[in-house]
Design a protein around this motif. Structure first.
Motif, PDB file in Angstrom:
ATOM      1  N   GLY A   1       0.822  -1.199   0.000  1.00 32.11           N
ATOM      2  CA  GLY A   1       0.000   0.000   0.000  1.00 32.11           C
ATOM      3  C   GLY A   1       0.851   1.241   0.000  1.00 32.11           C
ATOM      4  N   LEU A   2       0.582   2.163   0.895  1.00 24.13           N
ATOM      5  CA  LEU A   2       1.276   3.447   0.907  1.00 24.13           C
ATOM      6  C   LEU A   2       2.665   3.331   1.532  1.00 24.13           C
ATOM      7  N   LEU A   3       3.629   3.885   0.827  1.00 27.01           N
ATOM      8  CA  LEU A   3       4.990   3.920   1.337  1.00 27.01           C
ATOM      9  C   LEU A   3       5.064   4.719   2.636  1.00 27.01           C
ATOM     10  N   SER A   4       4.326   5.820   2.709  1.00 23.01           N
ATOM     11  CA  SER A   4       4.345   6.646   3.913  1.00 23.01           C
ATOM     12  C   SER A   4       3.857   5.867   5.131  1.00 23.01           C
ATOM     13  N   ALA A   5       2.856   4.989   4.939  1.00 18.62           N
ATOM     14  CA  ALA A   5       2.351   4.185   6.051  1.00 18.62           C
ATOM     15  C   ALA A   5       3.384   3.158   6.493  1.00 18.62           C
ATOM     16  N   ALA A   6       4.122   2.592   5.540  1.00 20.88           N
ATOM     17  CA  ALA A   6       5.181   1.644   5.894  1.00 20.88           C
ATOM     18  C   ALA A   6       6.259   2.325   6.727  1.00 20.88           C
ATOM     19  N   VAL A   7       6.583   3.559   6.392  1.00 20.39           N
ATOM     20  CA  VAL A   7       7.568   4.311   7.173  1.00 20.39           C
ATOM     21  C   VAL A   7       7.050   4.552   8.589  1.00 20.39           C
ATOM     22  N   GLU A   8       5.778   4.912   8.725  1.00 23.17           N
ATOM     23  CA  GLU A   8       5.198   5.156  10.047  1.00 23.17           C
ATOM     24  C   GLU A   8       5.220   3.898  10.910  1.00 23.17           C
TER      25      GLU A   8
END
Length: 464
Positions: free
Chosen positions: A264-271
């Protein structure tokens, strides 16, 4: 989104959870740099045009010839717009399995999938033994729950459309729609002689991508099914709830389940990675354009920084889920357990087009903190545990124990211990999910070894 061949990740996946979880087009881990609305800068196309001014005239003539022959001789008449859209789809599909042309319906599906919100009535549905669309469960505080829909209710009609012959995907599309619009369902409840009609008003349904529970006292389980815009906040809340369920005490260990997580979202993986890492790089990307080269690092504020962690992965763990696994593995923050992950190491950017359609284009590759690209390789677990099942030996044990002897002395602490102790969940977990049971056993072993080392450091030896 399930375990698929690494050479053919389908752009759509049929889920059993049809209405509560977006059923739609999914980025097979389509890691978006920030959101589903990322766009290329206006200068990109001009820059590329300057790089290549020579047009392949022979190929363009051939394209025009093929176009004309289809128009004149194909068995059915095809309009120019359809032919040109099919040509654009073919251009993108020929690049890699994750680039795609998105019509307006696909574009909307993608937005709903990454946002975790859509207009619907709030039920999980599946197909019954007779092939009929059947309610699995209504979601709390949704139109379906307020209308009294129950598990095993069979949906016969949606508005005036009978569902015989329709796929579950087609039926779900009929149920979804703009919030505030009305929908009529013809419902046959279990044990009822006649169906009844239910009129509902669609509402915004929010699907959760995170769930949690205690496996044993002190040992938590955190499941992330996909990476949506709200996944980081949901996981933060789930960790707090696990601590509350553990009587306010810190967890002794945590299992992070990323099996069959398509990304899914790369930003969510970072979080999510940042929940467990207090420093160091999480992931970086490299591409042709300068704005596709990004790097993300962990922040010092870490809610679960000291909790022993085991991450479960398998062949359905892809893209953003592999980013999390790779970051925690490279930084030696977690033990990765299970089987090799899917191996999708590319990043897709979604760009809106002027006609309302969209473009999903692979624009970069991502790399783990140590510089690994997992493209077509995947994350290899530290501990390989294949899917299996544990069965108890139910044969009677005929050995005699002290507690079996007549006239024995009872243990004075037995009553209080049995009243206060909580039966461990691990045998049940291991029977239903062998990999999860092994992860729990590993966490317990890590705690035992840790305590043993501490004891050796504090208890004086005979030489002292």
């Amino acid at each position: 989104m399930s375990a698929m061949s690494p050479f053919r990740p389908a752009p759509r996946r049929l889920r059993q959870l049809a209405v509560s979880v977006p059923l739609s087009l999914a980025l097979l881990g389509g890691g978006l740099p920030a959101s589903a609305e990322d766009v290329a800068s206006p200068s990109d196309s001009a820059q590329d045009a300057r790089q290549s001014t020579d047009l392949p005239l022979d190929e363009l003539r051939t394209f025009a010839e093929v176009f004309e022959r289809i128009k004149r001789t194909y068995v059915d008449q095809v309009d120019d717009r359809t032919l040109l859209k099919n040509a654009m789809r073919g251009m993108l599909e020929g690049l890699d399995p994750h680039s795609a042309y998105l019509d307006q319906e696909d574009w909307q599906d993608l937005r709903e999938n990454t946002d975790g919100e859509f207009g619907g009535i709030g039920i999980e549905v599946g197909t019954g033994d007779d092939g009929q669309l059947t309610v699995i469960a209504p979601i709390d505080d949704t139109p379906a729950a307020r209308a009294g829909l129950q598990p095993r209710d069979v949906i016969l009609k949606i508005d005036n459309t009978p569902l015989d012959g329709l796929s579950m995907s087609e039926s779900v599309k009929l149920m979804r729609g703009e919030a505030g619009s009305r929908i009529r369902l013809l419902i046959l409840s279990e044990g009822a002689d006649m169906p009844r009609e239910v009129v509902l008003e669609r509402a915004i349904i929010k699907s959760s991508s995170v769930s949690q529970r205690l496996l044993d006292p002190g040992y938590g389980y955190l499941r992330i099914s996909q990476f949506q815009s709200a996944t980081g906040d949901e996981a933060h809340t789930a960790l707090a709830r696990l601590r509350e369920d553990n009587d306010g005490e810190p967890l002794k260990g945590l299992v992070l389940d990323l099996r069959n997580n398509p990304g899914g979202l790369l930003s969510a993986a970072v979080e999510i990675s940042d929940l467990f890492l207090s420093s160091g790089r999480i992931v970086y990307t490299e591409g042709r354009l300068p704005d596709s080269e990004l790097s993300f690092s962990a922040k010092p504020d870490t809610p679960a920084g000291g909790t022993p962690l085991v991450v479960l992965i398998n062949g359905g763990t892809a893209s953003a889920a592999e980013i999390v696994s790779g970051a925690l593995q490279d930084q030696h923050r977690a033990i990765i357990m299970g089987t090799d992950s899917f191996g999708k190491g590319s990043v897709q950017t979604v760009m809106p087009l002027g006609n309302g359609d969209g473009l999903k284009l692979t624009t970069a590759l991502y790399f783990t903190p140590s510089g690994r690209s997992i493209q077509a390789e995947g994350i290899r677990p530290d501990v390989e545990v294949v899917r299996g099942r544990l069965e108890r030996d139910t044969r009677r044990d005929f050995s005699v124990r002290e507690a079996d002897l007549e006239g024995r002395l009872d243990n004075a602490n037995a009553a209080s211990e049995s009243a206060s102790s909580k039966a461990p969940d691990s045998p049940v977990v291991a029977e239903s999910d062998y990999q999860l049971g092994e992860a729990l056993n590993l966490l317990k072993g890590m705690n035992v070894l840790g305590r043993s080392a501490a004891l050796k450091a504090t208890v004086p030896t005979s030489d002292e």
